[in-house]
Design a protein around this motif. Sequence first.
Motif, PDB file in Angstrom:
ATOM      1  N   SER B  33       0.877  -1.092   0.074  1.00  0.00           N
ATOM      2  CA  SER B  33       0.100   0.003   0.052  1.00  0.00           C
ATOM      3  C   SER B  33       0.854   1.434   0.018  1.00  0.00           C
ATOM      4  N   VAL B  35       0.301   4.020   0.883  1.00  0.00           N
ATOM      5  CA  VAL B  35       0.198   4.977   1.908  1.00  0.00           C
ATOM      6  C   VAL B  35       1.008   4.504   3.138  1.00  0.00           C
ATOM      7  N   ALA B  36       1.215   3.167   3.220  1.00  0.00           N
ATOM      8  CA  ALA B  36       2.004   2.591   4.256  1.00  0.00           C
ATOM      9  C   ALA B  36       3.485   3.071   4.075  1.00  0.00           C
ATOM     10  N   GLY B  39       4.430   6.743   4.708  1.00  0.00           N
ATOM     11  CA  GLY B  39       4.641   7.318   5.960  1.00  0.00           C
ATOM     12  C   GLY B  39       5.791   6.883   6.826  1.00  0.00           C
ATOM     13  N   ALA B  40       5.485   6.096   7.923  1.00  0.00           N
ATOM     14  CA  ALA B  40       6.239   5.576   8.767  1.00  0.00           C
ATOM     15  C   ALA B  40       7.624   5.312   8.408  1.00  0.00           C
ATOM     16  N   LYS B  41       8.671   5.843   8.862  1.00  0.00           N
ATOM     17  CA  LYS B  41       9.998   5.444   8.469  1.00  0.00           C
ATOM     18  C   LYS B  41      10.228   3.834   9.071  1.00  0.00           C
ATOM     19  N   ARG B  42       9.895   3.606   9.959  1.00  0.00           N
ATOM     20  CA  ARG B  42      10.331   2.103  10.580  1.00  0.00           C
ATOM     21  C   ARG B  42       8.869   1.506  10.213  1.00  0.00           C
ATOM     22  N   TYR B  44       6.788  -1.217   8.399  1.00  0.00           N
ATOM     23  CA  TYR B  44       7.075  -1.939   7.095  1.00  0.00           C
ATOM     24  C   TYR B  44       5.829  -2.572   6.623  1.00  0.00           C
ATOM     25  N   ALA B  45       5.689  -2.684   5.230  1.00  0.00           N
ATOM     26  CA  ALA B  45       4.417  -3.339   4.747  1.00  0.00           C
ATOM     27  C   ALA B  45       4.585  -4.757   4.696  1.00  0.00           C
ATOM     28  N   GLY B  46       3.565  -5.432   4.616  1.00  0.00           N
ATOM     29  CA  GLY B  46       3.421  -6.745   4.234  1.00  0.00           C
ATOM     30  C   GLY B  46       3.892  -7.777   5.521  1.00  0.00           C
ATOM     31  N   THR B  47       4.463  -8.906   5.112  1.00  0.00           N
ATOM     32  CA  THR B  47       5.042  -9.560   6.183  1.00  0.00           C
ATOM     33  C   THR B  47       6.538  -9.889   5.815  1.00  0.00           C
ATOM     34  N   LEU B  52      14.851  -5.327  13.530  1.00  0.00           N
ATOM     35  CA  LEU B  52      14.788  -4.044  14.179  1.00  0.00           C
ATOM     36  C   LEU B  52      15.786  -4.551  15.455  1.00  0.00           C
ATOM     37  N   GLY B  84       7.064 -17.671   7.821  1.00  0.00           N
ATOM     38  CA  GLY B  84       6.391 -16.493   7.877  1.00  0.00           C
ATOM     39  C   GLY B  84       7.217 -15.214   7.967  1.00  0.00           C
ATOM     40  N   LYS B  86       8.553 -13.697  10.367  1.00  0.00           N
ATOM     41  CA  LYS B  86       8.146 -12.711  11.382  1.00  0.00           C
ATOM     42  C   LYS B  86       9.327 -11.860  11.704  1.00  0.00           C
ATOM     43  N   VAL B  89      11.256  -7.931  17.122  1.00  0.00           N
ATOM     44  CA  VAL B  89      10.942  -6.517  17.522  1.00  0.00           C
ATOM     45  C   VAL B  89      11.290  -6.432  19.095  1.00  0.00           C
TER      46      VAL B  89
END
Lengths: 572, 205
Positions: B33, B35-36, B39-42, B44-47, B52, B84, B86, B89
């Motif tokens: 997306s 939009v995603a 925007g935010a620097k940190r 992240y889109a999707g998976t 981090l 996945g 993941k 964080v």
Amino acid sequence: MNYFPDEVMEHVFDFVTSNLDRNAISLVCKSWYRIERFSRRRVFIGNCYAISPERLIARFPGVKSLTLKGKPHFADFNLVPHDWGGFVYPWIEALARSRVNLEELRLKRMLVTDDGLELISRSFVNFKSLVLVSCEGFTTDGLAAIAANCRFLRELDLQENEVDDHRGQWLNCFPESCTSLVSLNFACLKGDINSAALERLVARSPNLKSLRLSRAVPLDTLQKILVRAPQLVDLGVGSFSHDPDSETYNKLLTTIEKCKSMRSLSGFLEVAAYCLPAIHPICSSLTSLNLSYAPGIPGSELTKLIRRCRKLQRLWILDCIGDKGLGVVASSCRELQELRVFPSDPYGVGNAAVTEEGLVAISRGCPKLNSLLYFCQQMTNAALKIVAQNCPNFIRFRLCTLDPVKPDSSTNQPLDEGFGAIVQSCKGLRRLSLSGLLTDQVFNYIGMFAEQLEMLSIAFAGNSDKGMLYVLNGCKKIRKLEIRDSPFGNIALLRDVGKYETMRSLWMSSCDVTLGGCKTLAKKMPRLNVEIINEIDEMEACNDDGQKVEKMYLYRTLVGPRKDAPNYVWTL
Amino acid sequence: MLSSTEAADGSSGSDVTCMDTELTLGLPRDGGSKVAIAGAKRAYAGTVGLGLRSSIGKRSGDIEVDAAESCAASQVSGAGKVPGSKAQVVGWPPVRSFRKKTLEICKYVKVAVDGAPYLRKVDLQTYNSYDELLRALEGNYLEDSKVMDSAKGMEYVPTYEDNDGDWMLVGDVPWKMFAESCKRIRLMKGSDAAWFAPRTPKCRG
């Protein structure tokens, strides 16, 4: 302007128990302020650094019950170093010195030492109740002092504390003359327990209503205890694992049936699924059930249990119950008010996880739901809208997608609309935690609709300063705001500096605020402590105002910068 | 003092070099997306996995995109190891450390070996596969010469008691499922063991 003598006013004020109301009373006139302050018995201090013990005692010398909170909430998730602060010893010392007649002390996220516990036990003759939640720094030696010296102890409640267990005989330290216990919770202890001492203690505590055992207490001891205390209302089971063909187990079955007052069950820190049927007889009267520390119970056993708990108001479980299991909860527990679903597998993908389906089912079956903590694999806007419609009574709504920025799993859109529906529908919402893919728009909704919101937790959300500004401008009652990993910077931070004096605290970590921004704020607002946590001693960094601040915690205070901050915490 | 990120499911391979960089950003594989990303620097889109680390001293604003892309690539290729993909964080999901530690303790299981005078305990959390567990069990018991003597020439069949109280052959189900449901382990020998076909258990995941 007093038509009545002081004693009459005091008697009238006795009926006013809410501290908010008492605060209002004390603002009416000087004489009401004076009368009220001498008659105040319970004091709640949400941030131990907002005021000093000396000033507390000066204003409320008659205080009997004190509640103190220390570290910021994000300390629970390893975002705050252990020795950041929240030391309770100075408070105990001051209260002891001033000969306050303290009877109850409730602490959350504070650093407690054995010396402090010992000082409590020797200084306050009428001490009755000690409640420690998420505290650390003490050992079972401190507990031994409390047990030995507090002659009228009614309540010792240890919830999720990190206690150094010296495997001593602290339970033995309760003297034979101690018969006043009403509530004893030592579930968080890790060491061995003297079973005989425990049994004797229970036997001589006829008023015991609440007992939560640690993992070390085996099933046969549990059985013997229950024989002595069938009047228990709240039980935390330690170990619940035994050969089901044994005499002990059979004895347990008959013993449990006699516990007709049991309303709340928790613990099961170690449990064999085939032993669970033993509690079936009391399920029908349970109002609270916490199985969230018992992994490995197959869904089928869980649902067998839950089907019988038709009066349940509070349920804490692990996500291995699955969406289907939540469906069973929805159809069996019509009175449910509080639900918490914890992740059993925080780091993996997890076959055992719940999705939006489970939550929707719950919302359909449990219209009285007002408090939710839900860790889930995925969520959708559509589901949240349905939930908002079915459950308009939410006071606490905390949703946590295991992937912090996961979008709507069916449309791939941000979850703005879903959370927007929640805040719009739940007019009494006081606490909200967001997760999933979120843009500034969700904050627009929150600012517009969340009029009663007091606490907001934000992580990996928003696009710009606008997001944070929506919240600060719109949420008139916000008290605690905690933000991590979101692109909010100095513009949002500095737009309305006066706002922070109306709040308890603001936490921002891994955001875009800079040292310069924080310094500006600190300069403008002398009654705020603006603390920067910097774990590497970078003296040069102190001069670079353009540098982003890793962790900032600011809070209003009447007593200026604290003197007990470790060297990596700078108060600007 | 900060807890460092833990590699997902014990995979160490290709992720180690990624973890060395302070901050990596996985770019969305399929455009995600807009939009995603904007925007935010940190965020992240999707998976796509994101390493981090709430790092000590380093500025988290420095995003190394090149390193990120190669990291994303290696994480994709290492996806077989990391179900996945993941992200790890600090402090996410927000579960109290007390709760995490308490649930971890449950992984200690008793190990009984037929003929051995005493039981042992192993922490299933410290192993990531059947291979590792069996090698550790071998190591434990080979040390004890008493057991060795009686065990001379006999093959042990590893079995375990699961949640439902049933005795199962070790190795049938995926490792994670085994680790979650295993209550105790028994290394059987003799006639009891004959019931289980004497074969090497499959080692999965």
